[in-house]
Enzyme design. Structure first.
Site: not given
Length: 268
Positions: A10, A35, A93, A95, A149, A153, A160
């Site tokens: 989602s 969840r 994926c 982070t 970013h 974030k 990265t």
């Protein structure tokens, strides 16, 4: 047709992966996992397929062939347990993982195929290779890494950016722990240190630039993303590749066969 299960379905990236699957001819959405506390839980996940948002404990192994994880770090342990239980390849994926969590990835890779990529852009995979080659060719250059970013974030430097720093250190055969200066509070660099600058602003999706500077000149190698679809397409590409692999710990570079390409170019 490959059936893909998406953790964090989602969220922004989960939704981008679901859209990428809707446009794909080789894979489709098998499970959209959230969840139970999510507002999306129980709702329809797609317009054309009878797939609803479910919780991880409702997943049936016959629903999916491979998993993509775009959830939060705190969900990683349970997601890996599910992959191990059902012997499913998983592309992680997420982070902001701790060293302990990365060790857990390696542990899972002993029994199932695991691909970890903090950034699933093909361009970033290429950039890491270019940074490694450049740092090896310029062993005396000062190396600095800038990343930007969106304002929400939470981790910094980004996963990265850290991967780019590690690629530079590897190119010079240096220990990452010894050359990682992090974000310098005092602005002073160590002799061989690799430092980071971080920006968090507005809706920037992702920008990374690596500078290698020597007296009188510098090289700047960068990458910018203008659409999250880039990450979704890269994650889906990785999932298709991983579905055919044996248990092991893989990176996005493995999917591109870059080592063979470089060796072929060097022979010409």
């Amino acid at each position: 047709m490959i059936n893909v299960g998406v953790f964090g379905a989602s969220g922004r990236m989960g939704q981008a992966v679901i859209q990428a699957l809707a446009d794909d001819n080789e894979a489709k959405l098998g499970a959209a996992i959230v969840r139970k506390s999510s507002n999306s839980y129980g709702d329809s996940a797609t317009e054309n397929e009878p797939v609803h948002f479910i919780s991880a404990d409702e997943l049936q192994p016959e629903q999916v062939d491979v998993l993509i994880d775009f959830s939060l770090p705190e969900a990683l342990t349970e997601n890996l347990k599910l992959a191990e239980q059902y012997q499913l390849p998983i592309v992680v994926c997420t982070t902001g993982l701790s060293e302990e969590q990365k060790e857990r990835l390696a542990q899972a890779a002993e029994t199932v195929p695991v691909l970890y990529a903090s950034n699933t852009s093909i361009g970033i995979a290429l950039l890491e290779q270019l940074v490694g080659i450049s740092s090896a060719a310029l062993p005396n250059a000062d190396i600095e890494i800038f990343e930007a970013h969106h304002r929400h974030k939470k981790d910094g430097p980004s996963g990265t950016a850290l991967s780019l720093g590690q690629a530079a250190a590897k190119g010079r055969q240096q220990s990452w722990d010894q050359v990682n200066d992090g974000i310098r509070a005092d602005g002073l660099r160590s002799e061989e240190g690799i430092g980071f600058s971080v920006m968090r602003a507005a809706d920037i999706i992702g920008e990374h630039q690596v500078t290698l500077a020597v007296a009188g000149e510098r090289i700047e190698i960068g990458h910018r993303v203008s659409n999250r679809k880039t990450f979704a397409d890269g994650a889906l590409r990785a999932a298709k590749w991983l579905e055919e692999q044996a248990p092991g710990f893989y990176s996005l570079q493995d999917t591109l066969n870059l080592q063979d390409i470089l060796q072929r170019m060097l022979k010409q």
